[in-house]
Design a protein around this motif. Sequence first.
Motif, short mmCIF file in Angstrom:
data_model
loop_
_atom_site.label_atom_id
_atom_site.label_comp_id
_atom_site.label_asym_id
_atom_site.label_seq_id
_atom_site.Cartn_x
_atom_site.Cartn_y
_atom_site.Cartn_z
N LEU A 4 0.82 -1.21 0.00
CA LEU A 4 0.00 0.00 0.00
C LEU A 4 0.85 1.27 0.00
CD1 LEU A 4 -2.70 -1.00 2.66
CD2 LEU A 4 -2.83 -1.21 0.17
N SER A 5 2.17 1.12 -0.01
CA SER A 5 3.04 2.28 0.13
C SER A 5 3.55 2.84 -1.20
CB SER A 5 4.25 1.91 1.00
OG SER A 5 5.08 0.97 0.33
N SER A 6 3.13 2.27 -2.33
CA SER A 6 3.70 2.64 -3.63
C SER A 6 3.53 4.12 -3.96
CB SER A 6 3.06 1.81 -4.74
OG SER A 6 3.20 0.44 -4.49
N GLY A 7 2.33 4.66 -3.73
CA GLY A 7 2.10 6.07 -4.05
C GLY A 7 2.95 6.99 -3.20
N SER A 8 3.09 6.68 -1.91
CA SER A 8 3.92 7.49 -1.02
C SER A 8 5.40 7.38 -1.40
CB SER A 8 3.72 7.05 0.43
OG SER A 8 2.38 7.22 0.83
N THR A 9 5.82 6.17 -1.78
CA THR A 9 7.20 5.97 -2.21
C THR A 9 7.48 6.79 -3.47
OG1 THR A 9 7.17 3.72 -1.33
CG2 THR A 9 8.89 4.24 -2.92
N LEU A 10 6.53 6.81 -4.38
CA LEU A 10 6.65 7.62 -5.59
C LEU A 10 6.89 9.09 -5.23
CD1 LEU A 10 4.37 7.52 -8.73
CD2 LEU A 10 4.71 9.66 -7.54
N VAL A 24 1.81 5.77 5.38
CA VAL A 24 1.62 7.01 6.14
C VAL A 24 2.96 7.69 6.42
CG1 VAL A 24 0.75 8.00 8.28
CG2 VAL A 24 -0.51 6.15 7.17
N SER A 25 3.92 6.91 6.90
CA SER A 25 5.21 7.48 7.31
C SER A 25 6.00 8.05 6.14
CB SER A 25 6.04 6.40 8.02
OG SER A 25 5.41 5.95 9.18
N VAL A 26 6.01 7.34 5.03
CA VAL A 26 6.79 7.80 3.87
C VAL A 26 6.18 9.07 3.28
CG1 VAL A 26 7.51 7.19 1.53
CG2 VAL A 26 7.71 5.52 3.37
#
Length: 327
Positions: free
Chosen positions: A68-74, A141-143
């Motif tokens: 679920l973190s792909s968008g934040s990683t982007l 959330v964190s990223v």
Amino acid sequence: MDGKDNIKQFFGKYGIYLVLVVMIIVMSFMSPVFLSQDNLLNVIRQVSVIGLISLGVTLVIISKGIDLSSGSTLALAAVMAASVGQAGDWAAKMYPSLPEMPVIVPILAALAVGTLVGAVNGLLVAKTGIPAFIATLGTYVSVRGLALLYSDGRPVSTLTASYQFIGQGYVFGIPVPVILFLALALVTWVMLNHTKFGKNIYAIGGNVVAAEVSGVNVHRNLVKIYMYAGMLAGLAGLVLSARLNTGQPGMGVAYELDAIAATTIGGTSHSGGIGTIQGAVVGALILGVLNNGLNLLGVSAYWQQIIKGAIIVAAVVIDMRKNAKKK
């Protein structure tokens, strides 16, 4: 095997491709603009960003995980890459004393950020036993917070010409993002189908206990899977920031959902052990054609979300029925 079984087998194997063809035909009749060269190039250029993420997400879901973190990683990769890829004469540079960097620097920054976030996801899933949904929800959330903190909530703009070329350039008339997407799709396909690592991914998703008994180092392979997915999300951030000439901490919101939708529509099973790269590519194209077609027809963005959600649910229901029949 009778004719009815043959037809079922054919549609089971090639149905997703037929859906894409039918959608293209229908959209071309409903909107004369759809098949124009400019519009088609726009579709495949937009698909390339979600497509890059979906390649990594496919491996994760095959291994019976989720990211679920792909968008934040982007977003984090985009602002960090942009901060070292700004034009030298830009007055509002994030690092005023930093000389104009060669394009390899922001490229490496984006890939490193994505890989690092993926490593964190992999370690949380593999070493702590936390469900992938919860682990990657935490990094989601964190990223995003890190992206906001790093950029002070502001866009990082005016990138070098060589940086912009990654998102806006053409090679032999083909957009660079599309070339990157197809190249990475080929690399990922080879890795998944013709390497020991690929076989391990299917083994872990099919039956993790059996994989361990057969000598597969499950923990190490899980970390590698999430690192690869993170790297592709970082590359997607580089491409998107290059296309828009800015890295923004708010980029990529819900992109992880589109990537999950693309690979789900493409036939990757959330029960693990089943999925293909070509399916993910076609799934991304279906989403791209759907979004573009609905925009051309003037369909409300709210209805677009409802339609997209219904398609995802339908794809999962079909997958569950297939698996139930196999059992």
